[in-house]
Motif scaffolding. Structure first.
Motif, PDB file in Angstrom:
ATOM      1  N   ALA A 156       0.931  -1.093  -0.082  1.00  0.00           N
ATOM      2  CA  ALA A 156       0.182   0.066   0.166  1.00  0.00           C
ATOM      3  C   ALA A 156       0.747   1.533   0.122  1.00  0.00           C
ATOM      4  CB  ALA A 156      -0.935   0.136   1.367  1.00  0.00           C
ATOM      5  N   TYR A 157       0.397   2.378  -0.619  1.00  0.00           N
ATOM      6  CA  TYR A 157       1.189   3.468  -0.707  1.00  0.00           C
ATOM      7  C   TYR A 157       0.030   4.435  -0.308  1.00  0.00           C
ATOM      8  CZ  TYR A 157       4.114   7.138  -3.187  1.00  0.00           C
ATOM      9  OH  TYR A 157       5.007   8.449  -3.237  1.00  0.00           O
ATOM     10  N   ALA A 158       0.431   5.227   0.675  1.00  0.00           N
ATOM     11  CA  ALA A 158      -0.380   6.397   1.005  1.00  0.00           C
ATOM     12  C   ALA A 158       0.292   7.684   1.238  1.00  0.00           C
ATOM     13  CB  ALA A 158      -0.651   6.098   2.724  1.00  0.00           C
ATOM     14  N   ASP A 159      -0.349   8.812   0.656  1.00  0.00           N
ATOM     15  CA  ASP A 159       0.052  10.061   0.847  1.00  0.00           C
ATOM     16  C   ASP A 159      -1.066  11.129   1.168  1.00  0.00           C
ATOM     17  OD1 ASP A 159      -0.961  10.993  -1.478  1.00  0.00           O
ATOM     18  OD2 ASP A 159       0.675  11.785  -2.426  1.00  0.00           O
ATOM     19  N   LEU A 160      -1.107  12.033   1.504  1.00  0.00           N
ATOM     20  CA  LEU A 160      -2.025  13.232   2.179  1.00  0.00           C
ATOM     21  C   LEU A 160      -2.460  14.214   0.829  1.00  0.00           C
ATOM     22  CD1 LEU A 160      -0.367  14.449   5.459  1.00  0.00           C
ATOM     23  CD2 LEU A 160      -2.105  12.734   5.142  1.00  0.00           C
ATOM     24  N   ASP A 161      -3.655  14.317   0.886  1.00  0.00           N
ATOM     25  CA  ASP A 161      -4.476  15.288  -0.009  1.00  0.00           C
ATOM     26  C   ASP A 161      -4.302  16.559   0.618  1.00  0.00           C
ATOM     27  OD1 ASP A 161      -4.891  12.924  -1.699  1.00  0.00           O
ATOM     28  OD2 ASP A 161      -6.659  12.565  -0.182  1.00  0.00           O
ATOM     29  N   ASN A 162      -3.932  17.509  -0.135  1.00  0.00           N
ATOM     30  CA  ASN A 162      -4.057  19.065   0.296  1.00  0.00           C
ATOM     31  C   ASN A 162      -2.867  19.361   1.471  1.00  0.00           C
ATOM     32  OD1 ASN A 162      -6.073  19.823  -1.431  1.00  0.00           O
ATOM     33  ND2 ASN A 162      -7.363  18.815  -0.049  1.00  0.00           N
ATOM     34  N   PHE A 163      -1.824  18.530   1.360  1.00  0.00           N
ATOM     35  CA  PHE A 163      -0.813  18.823   2.517  1.00  0.00           C
ATOM     36  C   PHE A 163      -0.073  20.027   2.327  1.00  0.00           C
ATOM     37  CE2 PHE A 163       3.648  18.254   3.995  1.00  0.00           C
ATOM     38  CZ  PHE A 163       3.273  18.050   5.495  1.00  0.00           C
ATOM     39  N   LYS A 164       0.294  20.343   0.925  1.00  0.00           N
ATOM     40  CA  LYS A 164       1.171  21.420   0.681  1.00  0.00           C
ATOM     41  C   LYS A 164       0.490  22.774   1.061  1.00  0.00           C
ATOM     42  CE  LYS A 164       3.829  23.877  -2.819  1.00  0.00           C
ATOM     43  NZ  LYS A 164       3.493  25.104  -2.433  1.00  0.00           N
ATOM     44  N   PRO A 165      -0.663  22.986   0.759  1.00  0.00           N
ATOM     45  CA  PRO A 165      -1.411  24.426   1.231  1.00  0.00           C
ATOM     46  C   PRO A 165      -1.587  24.418   2.878  1.00  0.00           C
ATOM     47  CG  PRO A 165      -2.684  22.897  -0.139  1.00  0.00           C
ATOM     48  CD  PRO A 165      -1.556  22.541  -0.126  1.00  0.00           C
ATOM     49  N   PHE A 166      -1.609  23.236   3.395  1.00  0.00           N
ATOM     50  CA  PHE A 166      -1.660  23.130   4.983  1.00  0.00           C
ATOM     51  C   PHE A 166      -0.417  23.717   5.300  1.00  0.00           C
ATOM     52  CE2 PHE A 166      -0.609  21.334   8.954  1.00  0.00           C
ATOM     53  CZ  PHE A 166      -1.748  21.371   9.673  1.00  0.00           C
ATOM     54  N   ASN A 167       0.632  23.215   4.834  1.00  0.00           N
ATOM     55  CA  ASN A 167       2.051  23.525   5.202  1.00  0.00           C
ATOM     56  C   ASN A 167       2.477  24.935   4.839  1.00  0.00           C
ATOM     57  OD1 ASN A 167       4.276  21.868   6.568  1.00  0.00           O
ATOM     58  ND2 ASN A 167       5.279  21.783   4.572  1.00  0.00           N
TER      59      ASN A 167
END
Length: 309
Positions: A156-167
């Protein structure tokens, strides 16, 4: 950032020496009298260093520590053994430690050996420094090793959606806390659902992988996504939670509205498909992750294609 050091020691004099020498060292120090007592804390958050009093070897049971060090998850955990003054190296050739200190030189050598241990660990590229999970090189080796052995497993490969704008809005520090939270969440859930034979790795940034048996990975993924959806609210300001979005700068440099972060997961396995090289499997799982990101409801996608064998 303070180092987390766990000490397993019975001898009171040795304990006092360690306390004194580390009193001004930037660390969180935890003492236990046996390995069993320390295991829960070790599993909850991987320590930077484990110091064990092993003077009574061979009476001292090293098998539990060897099991820990054999696990890829604990690659980043350093182990220093305190041994007797007449310690003979070849007696310990099967003991998976990183360094040792003879008890008669403990006061003189402790801080030096600890510093050397940490400096060596920082040079190791096999682990991610933020989460201490196995990094990209270790992930590749683990995948290829399992493929070469003929293991049947799911990736499984997981990553976050909309992480860059949060950062961009809240800053790197809060972004790092989200990444660490996701790493701990995946680690705890995967290890709970499959205590033996699973693997969790941190590619970098907000990208994680985990390996499980095919029969378990879908339910585990659902748990990870559901728990994340609840936990992520703790990282947003109250006003942004109330609105259900944040305003941040998009890739074109313009102010844009971004929803609360979610996690997307792509899954594949070699149960019904043939993969000879880890890169083939990674290519498929990346494609499935892209599919998951386009779905509105279910935030994971599973490759269910079959090869003709």
């Amino acid at each position: 950032m303070n180092k987390k050091i766990i000490v397993i020691v019975v001898n009171e004099k040795i304990k006092q020496i360690i306390k004194k020498d580390l009193s001004k060292y930037p660390c969180e120090l935890y003492f236990f009298e046996n390995t069993n007592e320390a295991l829960q804390l070790i599993y909850d958050a991987i320590p930077d260093l484990l110091i064990v009093e092993a003077i009574n070897y061979p009476l001292f049971d090293v098998s539990m520590l060897n099991d820990l060090k054999s696990d890829p998850i604990f690659l980043s955990m350093n182990v220093i053994a305190i041994v007797s003054s007449d310690f003979y190296t070849e007696d310990w050739q099967n003991f998976l430690i990183d360094d040792y200190i003879r008890v008669n030189t403990l006061e003189l050598d402790l801080l030096l050996r600890i510093s050397i241990c940490f400096e060596r660990a920082e040079r190791i590229i096999a682990t991610n420094p933020l989460t201490k999970l196995p990094g990209n090189l270790a992930i590749q080796k683990e995948l290829q090793k399992r493929l070469d052995r003929g293991d049947v497993f799911a990736l499984a490969y997981a990553d976050l959606d909309n992480f860059k704008p949060f950062n961009d809005k809240y800053g790197f520090s809060r972004g790092d806390e989200v990444i660490k939270m996701l790493g701990r969440l995946i680690l705890n859930i995967v290890r709970t659902d499959q205590p033996s034979g699973s693997f969790i790795g941190h590619i970098g940034g907000d990208d994680f992988v985990y390996i499980m048996i095919p029969e378990k990975i879908e339910k585990t993924t659902e748990k990870i996504i559901n728990f994340f959806n609840n936990l992520i609210l703790n990282f947003y300001d109250v006003e942004d939670i109330r609105k259900g979005y944040i305003e941040s700068i998009n890739r074109e440099g313009k102010t844009h509205i971004f929803p609360i972060m979610t996690v997307s997961v792509g899954i594949t396995s070699n149960q019904y498909r043939i993969f000879n090289h880890f890169s083939e499997m990674v290519e498929v799982v990346c494609t499935m992750k892209s599919v998951a990101k386009k779905q509105k409801d279910k935030r994971y996608a599973i490759d269910r294609r079959r090869d003709i064998r």
